[in-house]
Design an enzyme around this catalytic site. Sequence first.
Site, short mmCIF file in Angstrom:
data_model
loop_
_atom_site.label_atom_id
_atom_site.label_comp_id
_atom_site.label_asym_id
_atom_site.label_seq_id
_atom_site.Cartn_x
_atom_site.Cartn_y
_atom_site.Cartn_z
N LYS A 49 64.14 38.25 15.93
CA LYS A 49 64.52 39.23 14.88
C LYS A 49 64.32 38.59 13.52
CE LYS A 49 67.48 41.25 18.31
NZ LYS A 49 68.58 42.12 18.65
N ASN B 49 63.39 37.09 21.29
CA ASN B 49 63.15 37.97 20.13
C ASN B 49 64.01 37.42 18.99
OD1 ASN B 49 63.01 39.98 18.21
ND2 ASN B 49 64.10 41.52 19.44
N GLU C 29 66.37 48.18 27.31
CA GLU C 29 67.38 47.60 26.43
C GLU C 29 68.39 48.67 26.02
OE1 GLU C 29 65.88 43.72 24.60
OE2 GLU C 29 65.50 45.32 23.17
N HIS D 263 61.38 48.64 19.50
CA HIS D 263 62.70 48.03 19.67
C HIS D 263 63.75 48.97 19.09
CE1 HIS D 263 66.10 45.37 19.06
NE2 HIS D 263 65.59 44.64 20.03
N GLU E 46 66.16 48.52 17.21
CA GLU E 46 66.43 48.36 15.76
C GLU E 46 65.34 49.04 14.94
OE1 GLU E 46 67.02 44.15 16.08
OE2 GLU E 46 68.81 44.58 17.25
N GLY F 224 73.07 42.72 21.13
CA GLY F 224 73.80 41.96 20.12
C GLY F 224 75.30 42.16 20.15
N SER G 241 72.25 41.26 25.33
CA SER G 241 73.30 40.25 25.56
C SER G 241 73.07 39.42 26.82
CB SER G 241 74.69 40.90 25.60
OG SER G 241 74.96 41.51 24.34
P1 PGA Z 1 70.50 40.35 22.27
O1 PGA Z 1 69.16 41.13 21.76
O2 PGA Z 1 70.05 39.44 23.38
O3 PGA Z 1 70.98 39.60 21.06
O4 PGA Z 1 71.45 41.39 22.73
C1 PGA Z 1 68.20 41.56 22.66
C2 PGA Z 1 67.12 42.31 21.92
O5 PGA Z 1 67.42 42.98 20.94
O6 PGA Z 1 65.94 42.24 22.30
#
Ligand code: PGA
Length: 246
Positions: free
Chosen positions: A9, A7, A164, A92, A94, A170, A208
């Site tokens: 982003k 992903n 998630e 997601h 976010e 992140g 992560s």
């Molecule tokens: P990350 O993001 O691996 O940077 O934690 C995962 C995601 O948001 O799908």
Amino acid sequence: MKYIIGNHKMNLDYITLKGYLKALKKVAKNSDNKVGVCVPYVYLDLAKKVLKGSNVLYGAQNMYYKEAGAFTGEVSPKMLIDFNCDMVILGHSERRHIFNETNNEINNKVISALNNNLTPILCVGETLEERNNKQTKKVILAQLKQGLKNIELENAKKIIFAYEPVWAIGTGVSATALDAETICKYIKEQLNKLFSTEFNFVVLYGGSMSEKNVSELLNNPSIDGGLIGGASLTIEKFKPLINYKN
Ligand code: PGA
């Protein structure tokens, strides 16, 4: 076989992504896993061109649920199909937390994606506060129930689910393998209850995931793969995940 889906982003630029996709195509060729990448809308044409004839799946990170109309700034499922997208990330964290998307809107999007033959990657997960208040399972069940309203079993089987935990995204702090396995298993159980079936729904873990913890996380029976943000942004970091072997 596991799903290894990046992903991106709102990251990378045209030139960087072009080189990245060319390299991804090569690396994915020898992988035992189903490899995919979700890029910003404006780069879908690039993904379509560079990934043509490869085994790499690709798609978008969001979409609107209507097929066309006066919705300034939005992108429809028909447009994603125009670029041969395989999949679309929906709900997601976010989108839920920065852009205030509700379970109801996400449900409309999941239905619309399915109607347009796009594989929805439906994300669910609890915030740190919810986790501390021991509400993880309750929150996830509500997200599943509301996100899957009016969806029949045959369609639900096509969805890729992603657990998630918001606090792990992140942050560099992944859920422990035990926690991730427990919740992915819970998601599968609840889906089977909801649909009165016994089906092995696809559930990924995200938050992560990196070279350091990929084996620990994916060596679990209920974790069918990873949705990977930060560690998918360069081929160097992504490669060890793509090459994961049981
Ligand atoms: P990350 O993001 O691996 O940077 O934690 C995962 C995601 O948001 O799908």
